[in-house]
Write an enzyme that holds these catalytic residues in place. Structure first.
Site, PDB file in Angstrom:
ATOM      1  N   ASN A 101       0.863  -1.182   0.000  1.00  0.00           N
ATOM      2  CA  ASN A 101       0.000   0.000   0.000  1.00  0.00           C
ATOM      3  C   ASN A 101       0.903   1.236   0.000  1.00  0.00           C
ATOM      4  O   ASN A 101       1.505   1.555   1.019  1.00  0.00           O
ATOM      5  CB  ASN A 101      -0.892  -0.037   1.254  1.00  0.00           C
ATOM      6  CG  ASN A 101      -1.708   1.224   1.420  1.00  0.00           C
ATOM      7  OD1 ASN A 101      -1.823   2.038   0.495  1.00  0.00           O
ATOM      8  ND2 ASN A 101      -2.294   1.403   2.596  1.00  0.00           N
ATOM      9  N   LYS A 103       0.056   4.243  -0.242  1.00  0.00           N
ATOM     10  CA  LYS A 103      -0.618   5.413   0.363  1.00  0.00           C
ATOM     11  C   LYS A 103      -0.410   6.643  -0.518  1.00  0.00           C
ATOM     12  O   LYS A 103      -0.374   6.526  -1.740  1.00  0.00           O
ATOM     13  CB  LYS A 103      -0.132   5.636   1.798  1.00  0.00           C
ATOM     14  CG  LYS A 103      -0.178   4.378   2.640  1.00  0.00           C
ATOM     15  CD  LYS A 103      -0.023   4.654   4.089  1.00  0.00           C
ATOM     16  CE  LYS A 103       0.074   3.330   4.825  1.00  0.00           C
ATOM     17  NZ  LYS A 103       0.014   3.498   6.261  1.00  0.00           N
ATOM     18  N   HIS A 148      -9.426   0.806   4.797  1.00  0.00           N
ATOM     19  CA  HIS A 148      -8.165   1.032   5.510  1.00  0.00           C
ATOM     20  C   HIS A 148      -8.440   1.954   6.704  1.00  0.00           C
ATOM     21  O   HIS A 148      -9.262   2.864   6.623  1.00  0.00           O
ATOM     22  CB  HIS A 148      -7.130   1.666   4.565  1.00  0.00           C
ATOM     23  CG  HIS A 148      -5.756   1.681   5.151  1.00  0.00           C
ATOM     24  ND1 HIS A 148      -5.372   2.616   6.089  1.00  0.00           N
ATOM     25  CD2 HIS A 148      -4.699   0.865   4.970  1.00  0.00           C
ATOM     26  CE1 HIS A 148      -4.120   2.362   6.444  1.00  0.00           C
ATOM     27  NE2 HIS A 148      -3.689   1.311   5.786  1.00  0.00           N
ATOM     28  N   GLU A 185      -6.918   4.384   7.866  1.00  0.00           N
ATOM     29  CA  GLU A 185      -6.746   5.822   7.614  1.00  0.00           C
ATOM     30  C   GLU A 185      -7.989   6.397   6.954  1.00  0.00           C
ATOM     31  O   GLU A 185      -8.336   7.558   7.175  1.00  0.00           O
ATOM     32  CB  GLU A 185      -5.481   6.050   6.758  1.00  0.00           C
ATOM     33  CG  GLU A 185      -4.224   5.829   7.596  1.00  0.00           C
ATOM     34  CD  GLU A 185      -3.013   5.350   6.827  1.00  0.00           C
ATOM     35  OE1 GLU A 185      -3.008   5.403   5.588  1.00  0.00           O
ATOM     36  OE2 GLU A 185      -2.060   4.897   7.489  1.00  0.00           O
ATOM     37  N   GLU A 237      -5.267  -5.234  10.496  1.00  0.00           N
ATOM     38  CA  GLU A 237      -4.277  -4.179  10.714  1.00  0.00           C
ATOM     39  C   GLU A 237      -4.583  -3.450  12.023  1.00  0.00           C
ATOM     40  O   GLU A 237      -5.422  -2.542  12.054  1.00  0.00           O
ATOM     41  CB  GLU A 237      -4.327  -3.165   9.564  1.00  0.00           C
ATOM     42  CG  GLU A 237      -4.022  -3.767   8.222  1.00  0.00           C
ATOM     43  CD  GLU A 237      -3.472  -2.715   7.264  1.00  0.00           C
ATOM     44  OE1 GLU A 237      -2.343  -2.901   6.798  1.00  0.00           O
ATOM     45  OE2 GLU A 237      -4.147  -1.706   7.031  1.00  0.00           O
ATOM     46  N   GLY A 261       2.366   2.206  10.742  1.00  0.00           N
ATOM     47  CA  GLY A 261       3.279   3.329  10.570  1.00  0.00           C
ATOM     48  C   GLY A 261       3.945   3.777  11.865  1.00  0.00           C
ATOM     49  O   GLY A 261       4.552   4.837  11.932  1.00  0.00           O
ATOM     50  N   SER A 276       3.450  -2.179  10.398  1.00  0.00           N
ATOM     51  CA  SER A 276       4.906  -2.180  10.575  1.00  0.00           C
ATOM     52  C   SER A 276       5.532  -3.544  10.276  1.00  0.00           C
ATOM     53  O   SER A 276       6.496  -3.948  10.942  1.00  0.00           O
ATOM     54  CB  SER A 276       5.287  -1.690  11.977  1.00  0.00           C
ATOM     55  OG  SER A 276       4.821  -0.361  12.166  1.00  0.00           O
TER      56      SER A 276
HETATM   57  C1  PEP Z   1      -0.770   0.013   6.098  1.00  0.00           C
HETATM   58  O1  PEP Z   1      -1.017   1.195   6.138  1.00  0.00           O
HETATM   59  O2  PEP Z   1      -1.538  -0.740   5.478  1.00  0.00           O
HETATM   60  C2  PEP Z   1       0.425  -0.449   6.794  1.00  0.00           C
HETATM   61  C3  PEP Z   1       0.458  -1.684   7.176  1.00  0.00           C
HETATM   62  O3  PEP Z   1       1.416   0.469   7.020  1.00  0.00           O
HETATM   63  P1  PEP Z   1       2.856   0.205   7.701  1.00  0.00           P
HETATM   64  O4  PEP Z   1       3.381  -1.065   7.127  1.00  0.00           O
HETATM   65  O5  PEP Z   1       3.684   1.398   7.315  1.00  0.00           O
HETATM   66  O6  PEP Z   1       2.615   0.105   9.169  1.00  0.00           O
END
Ligand code: PEP
Length: 251
Positions: A9, A11, A96, A98, A168, A174, A214
């Site tokens: 992703n 973003k 997601h 976000e 997630e 992040g 992460s």
């Molecule tokens: C995401 O936003 O889907 C995600 C997993 O981000 P990150 O790997 O940066 O934590």
């Protein structure tokens, strides 16, 4: 048998030329992947057509990061599911955290989005996950269960063939803070149980459930070794072809 999938992703990162270069680097590096691992990249809308061209002839699949909850018409700034198909997408991420957090995306809206995406012929990567307060209050199982019920229980076992779930935990996205393999596995197993209760054991067994938060080359192996973790939805570490591919090589 369910698939192993590693999806990146991107973003709101990269310009169009940077995104095309990243896609080409992913294609190049993907030649060294073990059999049976599917790779997906999800660039911003503006990048979809040129990235689709860069992926041509490769096995790397193209996903969007979102789609509209309406079919077409006067919805300024929105992008419809069939537009994504015409741009070369085979999948879209939906729900997601976000989008839930910053753009008011509710489970009700997600039902419409999933319906339209599936109707247009897209596969859906549906994201679920608890925030830090919910985790600390011990509500993580209930939160994830209700997100799954509120959205996916509106669909059929047949629809589930085109749905991938991504767990997630919001507190891990992040932040550099990853869920432990045990924390992730127990939620994945719970999601599979909830799916089995509604759609039957076979559907639950065939559904790929990805971990996101992460995930990086240093922790992917341990996460992917868990029996109910079928891959990853990767944010930050997907912005470099090397680390993205190293994660995919962790199976
Ligand atoms: C995401 O936003 O889907 C995600 C997993 O981000 P990150 O790997 O940066 O934590």
């Amino acid at each position: 048998m369910r698939k192993h999938i590693v999806a990146g992703n991107w973003k709101m990162n990269t310009t169009v030329p940077e995104g095309v270069a990243l896609a080409k680097a992913v294609v190049e590096a993907s030649k060294n992947l073990p059999e049976g691992v599917e790779l997906v990249v999800a660039p911003p809308f503006t990048h979809l057509v040129p990235v689709a061209q860069a992926l041509e002839g490769s096995k790397v699949q193209l996903s969007a990061q979102n789609c509209a909850d309406k079919e077409s018409g006067a919805y300024t700034g929105e992008v419809a599911a069939d537009m994504l198909v015409s741009a070369g997408c085979g999948l879209t991420i939906l729900g997601h955290s976000e989008r839930r957090q910053y753009y008011g995306e509710t489970d009700e809206k997600l039902v419409e989005k999933v319906r339209l995406a599936l109707g247009a012929g897209l596969k859906v990567i549906l994201c679920v996950g608890e925030n830090l307060d919910q985790r600390e209050a011990g509500q993580h199982f209930d939160v994830v269960k209700s997100q799954i019920e509120n959205v996916l229980f509106n669909f059929t076992a047949e629809d589930m063939k085109n749905i991938i779930v991504a767990y997630e935990p919001v507190w891990a996205i992040g932040t550099g803070k990853t869920a432990t393999a045990e924390q992730a596995e127990e939620i994945h197993a719970c999601i599979r149980k909830v799916l089995a209760g509604k759609f039957g054991a076979q559907v639950a067994d065939d559904t790929s459930i990805l971990y996101g938060g992460s995930c990086k080359p240093s922790n992917a192996k341990e996460l992917f070794a868990q029996s109910d973790i079928d891959g990853g939805l990767i944010g930050g570490a997907a912005l470099k072809a090397d680390s993205f591919i190293q994660i995919a090589q962790s199976f």
